[in-house]
Write a protein that holds these residues in place. Sequence first.
Motif, PDB file in Angstrom:
ATOM      1  N   LYS A  49       0.853  -1.175   0.000  1.00  0.00           N
ATOM      2  CA  LYS A  49       0.000   0.000   0.000  1.00  0.00           C
ATOM      3  C   LYS A  49       0.893   1.230   0.000  1.00  0.00           C
ATOM      4  CE  LYS A  49      -4.143   2.009   2.048  1.00  0.00           C
ATOM      5  NZ  LYS A  49      -5.194   1.863   3.103  1.00  0.00           N
ATOM      6  N   LEU A  50       0.737   2.085  -1.013  1.00  0.00           N
ATOM      7  CA  LEU A  50       1.565   3.267  -1.151  1.00  0.00           C
ATOM      8  C   LEU A  50       1.075   4.377  -0.227  1.00  0.00           C
ATOM      9  CD1 LEU A  50       1.906   3.275  -5.039  1.00  0.00           C
ATOM     10  CD2 LEU A  50       3.344   2.127  -3.344  1.00  0.00           C
ATOM     11  N   SER A  51       1.939   5.381  -0.038  1.00  0.00           N
ATOM     12  CA  SER A  51       1.615   6.485   0.868  1.00  0.00           C
ATOM     13  C   SER A  51       0.395   7.269   0.419  1.00  0.00           C
ATOM     14  CB  SER A  51       2.813   7.419   0.994  1.00  0.00           C
ATOM     15  OG  SER A  51       3.195   7.916  -0.284  1.00  0.00           O
ATOM     16  N   ASN A  52       0.097   7.232  -0.891  1.00  0.00           N
ATOM     17  CA  ASN A  52      -1.070   7.962  -1.396  1.00  0.00           C
ATOM     18  C   ASN A  52      -2.350   7.126  -1.345  1.00  0.00           C
ATOM     19  OD1 ASN A  52      -0.687   6.101  -3.420  1.00  0.00           O
ATOM     20  ND2 ASN A  52      -0.281   7.592  -5.042  1.00  0.00           N
ATOM     21  N   GLN A 106      13.946  -4.963  -6.535  1.00  0.00           N
ATOM     22  CA  GLN A 106      14.040  -3.651  -7.170  1.00  0.00           C
ATOM     23  C   GLN A 106      12.932  -2.714  -6.683  1.00  0.00           C
ATOM     24  OE1 GLN A 106      12.947  -3.594 -11.492  1.00  0.00           O
ATOM     25  NE2 GLN A 106      12.619  -5.792 -11.194  1.00  0.00           N
ATOM     26  N   TYR A 107      11.957  -3.281  -5.960  1.00  0.00           N
ATOM     27  CA  TYR A 107      10.872  -2.463  -5.412  1.00  0.00           C
ATOM     28  C   TYR A 107      10.995  -2.322  -3.894  1.00  0.00           C
ATOM     29  CZ  TYR A 107       9.002  -3.586 -10.000  1.00  0.00           C
ATOM     30  OH  TYR A 107       8.849  -3.736 -11.353  1.00  0.00           O
ATOM     31  N   ASP A 108      12.206  -2.479  -3.393  1.00  0.00           N
ATOM     32  CA  ASP A 108      12.418  -2.397  -1.945  1.00  0.00           C
ATOM     33  C   ASP A 108      12.132  -1.014  -1.374  1.00  0.00           C
ATOM     34  OD1 ASP A 108      13.033  -5.017  -1.670  1.00  0.00           O
ATOM     35  OD2 ASP A 108      15.203  -4.750  -1.557  1.00  0.00           O
ATOM     36  N   PHE A 109      12.032  -0.013  -2.255  1.00  0.00           N
ATOM     37  CA  PHE A 109      11.756   1.337  -1.761  1.00  0.00           C
ATOM     38  C   PHE A 109      10.314   1.461  -1.255  1.00  0.00           C
ATOM     39  CE2 PHE A 109      10.681   1.237  -6.235  1.00  0.00           C
ATOM     40  CZ  PHE A 109       9.455   1.887  -6.291  1.00  0.00           C
ATOM     41  N   MET A 110       9.494   0.476  -1.563  1.00  0.00           N
ATOM     42  CA  MET A 110       8.099   0.525  -1.117  1.00  0.00           C
ATOM     43  C   MET A 110       7.981   0.034   0.325  1.00  0.00           C
ATOM     44  SD  MET A 110       6.078  -0.776  -4.502  1.00  0.00           S
ATOM     45  CE  MET A 110       6.252   0.086  -6.065  1.00  0.00           C
TER      46      MET A 110
END
Length: 281
Positions: A50-53, A111-115
Motif C-alpha cells: 500500500k503506497l503512501s497515497n 528492485q521495489y524495496d523502496f516501497m
Amino acid sequence: MKTRFFSIVMLLSLTMLIASCAKGGKGKANNGKPAVTVKTQQLNDKSTFKLSNGEVCTIVADAVIDYPVATVEGLALDSLQRLFAAYVLESGDSLSLREALRQTVANSMHQYDFMDEPMSDDEIADVEGQTTINYATSTRVTPIYNKNGVVTFERVDVVKKNSKVTAVTHRYYSFDVESQTYIDVNRLFRDDAIADVCQLLKQQLLKQNNASGNEQLNDLGYFNVENITVSRNFFFDENGVTWSYLPNELAVEAVGEPKITIPYGDLTDFQCDNSILERLN
C-alpha cells in the motif's frame, strides 16, 4: 608382394584417419552435438504493497530458466553450473544452483524495496477494489548457441507496468564447456587488436544504418559512437559474432538495443592464440 603393399596402404589409411580424428579434438568432432543438455525450471512470486497515497501496488515476478544438467561426452558439470549461477543468474559464490534459481525471482522483487512492507492477506482483502498499480517482471533464460563445445545463454528481462512494457533487456553469456570457463573478449582477440575490432563495429554500424558518418547516426538516436566498445555482451551464431548494446548504452532508449554482427572471416586477423573463434568458424 601385392599383399604386403595392400597391408601398408591400409595401415597408412588407418593412421591418417586416427590423426584426423585426433586433430578434430573435442570441439570439431562434436559439431552436430549439443554441448550441454538443459532442464527447465519455472519460478514465481507475488507481493502487494500500500503506497503512501493510498494506492495499492501488486508486484508479480516470474522466471523460466533453462539450466545445464549434462554435458557432451560426460564432461565435468559442477564447474559449469557454478559459472552459470554466477554469471547468468548473478548469484553469490556461496549459493548452490538451486538457491541461485530461487534468488533470481527474489532479486526481481528487490528492485521495489523502496516501497513499504508487504501487506498481509487480511489487509489485501480490506483494500480490494481500490486503485491498483500492477508491476510484472519476467525473466527467460535459454541457450541460443549450443555446439562445438560452446554454449551461449540468452537472458531476457521484461518489466511491465499495468500491462505496458516499460523495459526490455537482452544479456548473453557464453561458456567453453570443454575447459569449464566463461568466454570473455580476451578468449577471442589479442589485446593489441581490440581497437581494430572497435573500428569494425563502428563501420558495420554505419553500414547497417545506411549512414555516411557520425552525424547521421546521431540523427537516428545513436551517441558516443566514437567510443564504441567491444563489450562482454555478445553471442555466436552460424555467421559470426553479434554484439548487443543495452538501452541507453549506445543509443537512446527509443532505438532499443542495437545489435552489430561481424562475420567470422572479418575477425580472423585479430584472433588471440587458441581463440575460441577457431572452433566456431
